[in-house]
Every structure is written in structure tokens, then in C-alpha cells.
Design a protein around this motif. Structure first.
Motif, PDB file in Angstrom:
ATOM      1  N   ARG A  72      42.998 -18.634  29.005  1.00 12.10           N
ATOM      2  CA  ARG A  72      43.498 -17.263  29.192  1.00 12.10           C
ATOM      3  C   ARG A  72      42.452 -16.244  28.751  1.00 12.10           C
ATOM      4  NH1 ARG A  72      49.084 -15.713  26.532  1.00 12.10           N
ATOM      5  NH2 ARG A  72      47.815 -15.708  24.642  1.00 12.10           N
ATOM      6  N   LYS A 163      44.857  -9.823  27.912  1.00 12.97           N
ATOM      7  CA  LYS A 163      45.063  -9.739  26.466  1.00 12.97           C
ATOM      8  C   LYS A 163      43.846  -9.044  25.866  1.00 12.97           C
ATOM      9  CE  LYS A 163      46.793 -12.549  22.683  1.00 12.97           C
ATOM     10  NZ  LYS A 163      47.829 -11.660  22.170  1.00 12.97           N
ATOM     11  N   TYR A 167      45.245  -2.440  21.669  1.00 12.23           N
ATOM     12  CA  TYR A 167      46.653  -2.704  21.355  1.00 12.23           C
ATOM     13  C   TYR A 167      47.359  -1.524  20.685  1.00 12.23           C
ATOM     14  CZ  TYR A 167      48.129  -7.350  22.782  1.00 12.23           C
ATOM     15  OH  TYR A 167      48.561  -8.424  23.526  1.00 12.23           O
ATOM     16  N   GLU A 196      58.347  -7.007  28.499  1.00 11.17           N
ATOM     17  CA  GLU A 196      57.967  -7.893  27.385  1.00 11.17           C
ATOM     18  C   GLU A 196      58.045  -7.121  26.082  1.00 11.17           C
ATOM     19  OE1 GLU A 196      53.818  -9.071  27.394  1.00 11.17           O
ATOM     20  OE2 GLU A 196      53.144  -7.064  27.906  1.00 11.17           O
ATOM     21  N   THR A 198      55.898  -6.352  22.186  1.00 14.50           N
ATOM     22  CA  THR A 198      54.518  -5.958  21.853  1.00 14.50           C
ATOM     23  C   THR A 198      53.619  -7.173  21.705  1.00 14.50           C
ATOM     24  OG1 THR A 198      54.901  -6.024  19.462  1.00 14.50           O
ATOM     25  CG2 THR A 198      55.329  -3.933  20.565  1.00 14.50           C
ATOM     26  N   GLY A 199      54.224  -8.298  21.325  1.00 17.73           N
ATOM     27  CA  GLY A 199      53.443  -9.518  21.153  1.00 17.73           C
ATOM     28  C   GLY A 199      54.282 -10.733  21.479  1.00 17.73           C
ATOM     29  N   SER A 200      55.205 -10.566  22.398  1.00 22.44           N
ATOM     30  CA  SER A 200      56.087 -11.684  22.742  1.00 22.44           C
ATOM     31  C   SER A 200      56.650 -11.495  24.143  1.00 22.44           C
ATOM     32  CB  SER A 200      57.237 -11.801  21.734  1.00 22.44           C
ATOM     33  OG  SER A 200      57.992 -10.610  21.713  1.00 22.44           O
ATOM     34  N   ASN A 201      57.072 -12.598  24.737  1.00 19.80           N
ATOM     35  CA  ASN A 201      57.779 -12.558  26.025  1.00 19.80           C
ATOM     36  C   ASN A 201      59.274 -12.628  25.768  1.00 19.80           C
ATOM     37  OD1 ASN A 201      54.999 -14.269  26.883  1.00 19.80           O
ATOM     38  ND2 ASN A 201      55.647 -12.677  28.285  1.00 19.80           N
ATOM     39  N   GLY A 222      52.352 -15.452  28.715  1.00 23.98           N
ATOM     40  CA  GLY A 222      52.359 -16.080  27.389  1.00 23.98           C
ATOM     41  C   GLY A 222      52.236 -17.596  27.485  1.00 23.98           C
ATOM     42  N   VAL A 223      51.452 -18.153  26.596  1.00 21.67           N
ATOM     43  CA  VAL A 223      51.313 -19.616  26.551  1.00 21.67           C
ATOM     44  C   VAL A 223      52.666 -20.232  26.202  1.00 21.67           C
ATOM     45  CG1 VAL A 223      50.242 -21.504  25.251  1.00 21.67           C
ATOM     46  CG2 VAL A 223      48.847 -19.564  26.030  1.00 21.67           C
ATOM     47  N   THR A 224      53.364 -19.654  25.238  1.00 22.73           N
ATOM     48  CA  THR A 224      54.676 -20.173  24.848  1.00 22.73           C
ATOM     49  C   THR A 224      55.663 -20.012  26.005  1.00 22.73           C
ATOM     50  OG1 THR A 224      54.095 -19.166  22.730  1.00 22.73           O
ATOM     51  CG2 THR A 224      56.255 -20.222  22.878  1.00 22.73           C
ATOM     52  N   SER A 259      56.571 -16.487  21.390  1.00 29.20           N
ATOM     53  CA  SER A 259      55.152 -16.173  21.180  1.00 29.20           C
ATOM     54  C   SER A 259      54.533 -17.273  20.336  1.00 29.20           C
ATOM     55  CB  SER A 259      54.977 -14.829  20.468  1.00 29.20           C
ATOM     56  OG  SER A 259      55.231 -14.968  19.086  1.00 29.20           O
ATOM     57  N   SER A 260      53.214 -17.237  20.265  1.00 32.14           N
ATOM     58  CA  SER A 260      52.506 -18.237  19.465  1.00 32.14           C
ATOM     59  C   SER A 260      52.849 -18.111  17.987  1.00 32.14           C
ATOM     60  CB  SER A 260      50.995 -18.067  19.647  1.00 32.14           C
ATOM     61  OG  SER A 260      50.664 -18.248  20.998  1.00 32.14           O
TER      62      SER A 260
HETATM   63  C1  LIG Z   1      51.677  -8.459  24.876  1.00 33.98           C
HETATM   64  C2  LIG Z   1      51.998  -9.884  24.597  1.00 33.98           C
HETATM   65  N1  LIG Z   1      52.979 -10.491  25.306  1.00 33.98           N
HETATM   66  C3  LIG Z   1      53.325 -11.767  25.082  1.00 33.98           C
HETATM   67  C4  LIG Z   1      52.697 -12.530  24.111  1.00 33.98           C
HETATM   68  C5  LIG Z   1      53.092 -13.952  23.862  1.00 33.98           C
HETATM   69  O1  LIG Z   1      52.062 -14.828  24.297  1.00 33.98           O
HETATM   70  P1  LIG Z   1      51.783 -16.235  23.614  1.00 33.98           P
HETATM   71  O2  LIG Z   1      53.001 -17.062  23.804  1.00 33.98           O
HETATM   72  O3  LIG Z   1      50.615 -16.771  24.392  1.00 33.98           O
HETATM   73  O4  LIG Z   1      51.476 -16.016  22.199  1.00 33.98           O
HETATM   74  C6  LIG Z   1      51.689 -11.938  23.360  1.00 33.98           C
HETATM   75  C7  LIG Z   1      51.045 -12.733  22.325  1.00 33.98           C
HETATM   76  O5  LIG Z   1      50.110 -12.468  21.747  1.00 33.98           O
HETATM   77  C8  LIG Z   1      51.312 -10.595  23.615  1.00 33.98           C
HETATM   78  O6  LIG Z   1      50.344 -10.019  22.920  1.00 33.98           O
END
Ligand SMILES: Cc1ncc(COP(=O)(O)O)c(C=O)c1O
Length: 299
Positions: A72, A163, A167, A196, A198-201, A222-224, A259-260
Motif C-alpha cells: 500500500r 495514506k 493528516y 470512514e 480518521t484512522g479506521s474503516n 484498510g488492510v484490516t 484498523s491496524s
Molecule cells: C484514513 C484511514 N482509514 C482507514 C484506516 C485503517 O487502515 P488499516 O486497517 O490498514 O490500518 C487508516 C489506518 O491508518 C486510516 O488512516
């Protein structure tokens, strides 16, 4: 699902008072003091946020799903029109920060920026800047309240789905959510559909099916998210990725975020609406993710 104050994955490390405590840092080939200056003032990542990053969780000193994260990162660099990162350089950085006292439960972050730039948005043809850090993971709550923010995510913007290190929009949104008792903020996109955090789906459960915004709605891939979709489908749960109106949050029987850093986290409230957490489908998704992710460290 787990003891008080611990997330469903039982991971976490309470170190709120010392945000840099236990963090190891490596910049452009050298281990550095994470709290001391190590990046040029004219680095384009610093001046205009011209860079990309990845964060993976670390379990028993092994970064989870590293290949997916690095792939990614390559896509994000290509999306910004930056050169491909040197994988060997990043891997040397990862080896450096992972050496020493094993990290039982932590985070590994790799950042690559455009390198030295002018003060404005133009780019110089500079070597990339590489930053790798690793440290303990902070404690996660069991369940989350989400707060819908008044600003849209631009699913048609130049950096949608990348990504990048720009931010500040997420920082603002998370502060808005925290000020209202939330653990995470939730964005609609410019079409008024769910996007989504800020850091998660985000996922919702309706009629025993799991629904999540499609990538055209603007969330990060998101990887997760990808693994939850794949693994839940494999175990017989219907999962659909499609445009979802914001009103679905009023009808959803269950909501969860991924999220991760949070894995699968049940949501107990969206603004003023309370929902069961974890509901049965969320609990199943969390169990599937926890089981398969512990069996496959680089899925
Ligand atoms: C904006 C955003 N959306 C979703 C995610 C979730 O992604 P991941 O599951 O790869 O951590 C993140 C994770 O950093 C993110 O920054």
C-alpha cells in the motif's frame, strides 16, 4: 470479550503520560533519539505534508501483514507521483527498530517523504527521506462511541485513498470527536454517503449482513478492512462493499470499525444513538479476525 479496559484483542500498553516512552526511531540509515531533531527543516514532508506512511501492529515482535502495508505504501507513493521507495532501505530500518528488547504488543510505523524541498508546494528532485519507528501500543477501549463530523471527506480529491502524511484534517476531526466523548470521528463523503473514520474503516450490520463503504466512496483501502471482508466471507458471512447513505447509521443493528491499531472494535454509540456492542455479528467478525490473524502473520 476481555477484561475491563482492554480491547477485544487484549493488547495494549498503558503509557499515556509518556507518548515517546519506549519508542525507537531510525532516520535515513541511523538510529536516532525519537525526541531529538533528526529531519531537515526543509523536508517536504515537514513543510507541506508531502509524504506517505504505514502503521502496522506488532505482536510478539513480529509486524502483522507487513507485505500488505508495504504494497500500500508503494501505491500511495505512486499516487503522489513520487519515486518507488527502496524496499531494502525500509527493511534495514525495520530490522534496526525491531532489534533489542522484544515488543510484545506495539506499533511499527514507516514514513517516506519527498525529501528536501523548497518552502512552497513545488518539488525538488531530492532523495526520499525514510523514517521508521516502533514502540508500544497504547491501551484501546473495549467499544467506541463515534461522532459524525461536519466536514466531508473528498472522495474525488487528488489524494483520496492515499495514506499521505497530510493528516491535519484527521487531527481536527478526531479532536472534534474527542470533545464530544468519542473514540473516533466519522466522515461522510461529498455525496453524503458514509466514508470512514480518521484512522479506521467503518462497517454496519443490517439483516445479518455486513456492509461497508466501497472504495469509490473514498475510504482508505484498510488492510484490516480487506482481511475482515475476505475472512468473514470465507466463513460464510455475507459482506458487501457498496455506497451507503449516512442514514444507515440510524437503522444499523450493529456498527464496528477496523484498523491496524484497533483490529475489530465494536461501536456502542454514534452521536446520540446507542447500539448493542458487541452485537452477535460484530463478535463473530472479531473472533474470526483474531483467530485468523494469529494464525497468519503475513496474510
Ligand atoms: C484514513 C484511514 N482509514 C482507514 C484506516 C485503517 O487502515 P488499516 O486497517 O490498514 O490500518 C487508516 C489506518 O491508518 C486510516 O488512516
Amino acid at each position: 470479550m476481555s477484561g475491563p479496559g482492554l480491547s477485544s484483542n487484549g493488547r495494549g500498553h498503558e503509557d499515556e503520560s509518556a507518548p515517546t516512552g519506549g519508542v525507537r526511531a531510525w532516520v535515513n540509515g541511523e538510529r536516532v533519539d525519537p525526541a531529538a531533531p533528526s529531519i531537515a527543516a526543509l523536508d517536504h514532508g515537514v513543510t507541506v505534508g508531502d509524504g506517505v506512511f504505514e502503521t502496522c501492529k506488532v505482536v510478539d515482535n513480529v509486524p502483522f501483514a507487513l507485505a500488505r502495508h508495504l504494497a500500500r505504501m508503494d501505491r500511495s507513493l505512486a499516487g503522489l507521483g513520487l519515486p518507488t521507495a527502496d524496499r531494502e532501505v525500509i527493511e534495514a530500518g525495520i530490522r534496526s527498530v525491531m532489534a533489542g528488547e522484544p515488543i510484545a504488543s506495539g506499533l511499527l510505523r514507516c514514513t517516506v517523504t519527498a525529501g528536501a524541498g523548497p518552502l512552497g508546494s513545488d518539488r525538488l528532485d531530492s532523495p526520499l527521506t525514510y523514517i521508521v519507528t516502533a514502540g508500544p501500543q497504547r491501551l484501546n477501549p473495549d467499544t467506541a462511541k463515534l461522532v459524525v463530523v461536519p466536514w466531508p471527506r473528498n472522495e474525488r480529491g487528488a489524494t483520496a485513498g492515499l495514506k499521505t502524511t497530510s493528516y491535519a484534517e484527521n487531527v481536527l476531526a478526531l479532536a472534534f470527536a474527542r470533545g464530544r466523548g468519542g473514540v473516533e470521528a466519522l466522515f461522510a463523503n461529498t455525496a453524503g454517503n458514509l466514508c470512514e473514520g480518521t484512522g479506521s474503516n467503518v462497517f454496519v450490520v443490517l439483516d445479518d449482513e455486513i456492509l461497508t463503504p466501497d472504495l469509490a466512496s473514498g475510504p482508505l483501502a484498510g488492510v484490516t478492512r480487506e482481511l475482515v471482508i475476505q475472512w468473514c466471507r470465507h466463513e460464510g458471512i455475507t459482506v458487501r462493499a457498496e455506497p451507503l447513505p449516512m442514514s444507515i447509521l440510524q437503522r444499523a443493528a450493529e456498527v464496528f470499525i477496523t484498523s491496524s491499531t484497533k483490529d475489530v472494535m465494536a461501536v456502542h454509540a454514534i452521536d446520540d444513538r446507542q447500539v448493542a456492542a458487541p452485537g452477535p455479528v460484530t463478535a463473530r467478525a472479531a473472533e474470526i479476525f483474531s483467530r485468523l490473524s494469529s494464525e497468519r502473520l503475513d496474510p
